[in-house]
Design a protein around this motif. Structure first.
Motif, PDB file in Angstrom:
ATOM      1  N   ALA A  64       8.427   0.108  -4.150  1.00  0.00           N
ATOM      2  CA  ALA A  64       9.511   0.346  -5.116  1.00  0.00           C
ATOM      3  C   ALA A  64      10.843  -0.144  -4.541  1.00  0.00           C
ATOM      4  O   ALA A  64      11.637  -0.783  -5.241  1.00  0.00           O
ATOM      5  N   TYR A  65      11.078   0.145  -3.249  1.00  0.00           N
ATOM      6  CA  TYR A  65      12.294  -0.308  -2.585  1.00  0.00           C
ATOM      7  C   TYR A  65      12.352  -1.832  -2.562  1.00  0.00           C
ATOM      8  O   TYR A  65      13.386  -2.441  -2.866  1.00  0.00           O
ATOM      9  N   LYS A  66      11.236  -2.465  -2.237  1.00  0.00           N
ATOM     10  CA  LYS A  66      11.173  -3.916  -2.163  1.00  0.00           C
ATOM     11  C   LYS A  66      11.429  -4.529  -3.547  1.00  0.00           C
ATOM     12  O   LYS A  66      12.201  -5.484  -3.677  1.00  0.00           O
ATOM     13  N   GLY A  90       0.817  -1.209   0.000  1.00  0.00           N
ATOM     14  CA  GLY A  90       0.000   0.000   0.000  1.00  0.00           C
ATOM     15  C   GLY A  90       0.850   1.258   0.000  1.00  0.00           C
ATOM     16  O   GLY A  90       0.359   2.347  -0.274  1.00  0.00           O
ATOM     17  N   ASN A  91       2.134   1.135   0.316  1.00  0.00           N
ATOM     18  CA  ASN A  91       3.049   2.271   0.329  1.00  0.00           C
ATOM     19  C   ASN A  91       3.920   2.159  -0.920  1.00  0.00           C
ATOM     20  O   ASN A  91       4.730   1.239  -1.044  1.00  0.00           O
TER      21      ASN A  91
END
Length: 136
Positions: free
Chosen positions: A77-79, A71-72
């Motif tokens: 994007a980081y993951k 949801g974030n």
């Protein structure tokens, strides 16, 4: 929501936690006690892909597709970037291992050929000319 309406999903989650054998036992018991239930479970397992899907395929699918969204968007994007980087590192490491195995194989083969050549030089060759003629 009443517990009467949620018992099928609770039963499904319980069977999923127990694994494929639990689904098969439930299907067989369904056929024994009331054959339409067994038939319905069989159809659900086939069309729901519970019968033929392996656990490793599920894990591999979730790793390559980045799990579900948190949801974030920044975290997602980081993951995704981290998972992509780890996948690249794994591929590079596997390529390194392949090169290492190939180098070891070549070294062992070269050693074999050297040993073979050394043994060929050390063993005396039989005299193929035969005895010298008497009058020569």
């Amino acid at each position: 929501m009443s517990t009467v309406a949620t018992w099928p999903s609770q039963a499904e989650m319980w069977l999923d936690r127990k694994g494929k054998p639990a689904w098969i036992v439930a299907m067989v018991l369904g056929f024994i006690f009331f054959w339409p239930i067994g038939l319905a479970l069989l159809a659900y397992m086939i069309w729901g892909k519970k019968m033929f899907k392996s656990q490793s395929a599920c894990k591999s699918y979730s790793l390559t597709h980045g799990f579900k969204s948190s949801g974030n968007t920044a975290f997602d994007a980081y993951k995704a970037d981290t998972l992509r980087r780890l996948q690249d590192e794994q591929e590079a490491f596997e390529a390194f291992l392949d090169r290492l195995r190939a180098a070891k194989d070549k070294s062992e083969f070269d050693q074999f050929m050297e040993d073979r050549a050394r043994m060929a030089q050390d063993t005396p060759k039989p005299d193929t000319d035969g005895p010298a003629p008497a009058g020569a």
